[in-house]
Design a protein around this motif. Structure first.
Motif: not given
Length: 169
Positions: A81-95
């Protein structure tokens, strides 16, 4: 194809689980990434119950690599969570494998993708969308033309799937 980590997103009987594709050699269970990605859990609250979606957890732009994502998903949840403070991971949905309890395992890929798109469209409630559809070509482009387009944008390649094929685990 975005380079990240294949992930299964499950909302079943009111419970939310974000899990990896592989079984841990230490625990003998699938990796649970739910606590690492609380912003995704928040968006999943808006999904219909008994839904299972597949996607690539990534930075959302071409050029990043899976090890960049791994530095977040393979640490303790608080650090993730701390490592995503500036920028969060996203999800590219494929199925999609299930929607509202209806199994899509015997449904053709093109129809599963359409249903996944419908679910993702339901959560278009703010500008910070963390679940989006991946670049899917259901048009008349040849696989080579589509691959050239993705690679020219910095993508690592394409995954080819017949539109009429059912899901194979």
């Amino acid at each position: 194809k975005y380079d990240g980590e294949w992930t299964m997103f499950i909302k079943w009987d009111g419970q939310i689980l974000i899990r990896s594709r592989s079984i841990s050699k230490v625990t003998g269970k699938y990796g649970d990434k739910t606590a690492h990605l609380p912003h995704l859990v928040e968006e999943m609250q808006y999904w219909p119950d008994n839904t299972v979606i597949l996607g690539e957890v990534c930075w959302g732009d071409f050029g990043s690599v899976s090890t960049d994502v791994g530095t977040i998903l393979r640490c303790l949840p608080a650090k993730a969570v701390e490592r995503q403070k500036e920028r969060k991971l996203v999800v590219k949905v494929f199925d999609a494998l299930a929607i509202m309890g209806d199994s899509l395992l015997n449904v053709p890929y093109a129809d599963r993708v359409a249903q996944a798109h419908n679910i993702i469209s339901l959560i278009n409630f703010n500008d910070d969308r963390y679940f989006t559809m991946t670049d899917i070509c259901l048009s008349d482009k040849t696989p080579a033309e589509f691959a050239d387009e993705i690679i020219s944008k910095g993508g690592e390649g394409v995954v080819i799937q017949r539109k009429d094929y059912t899901y194979e685990p």
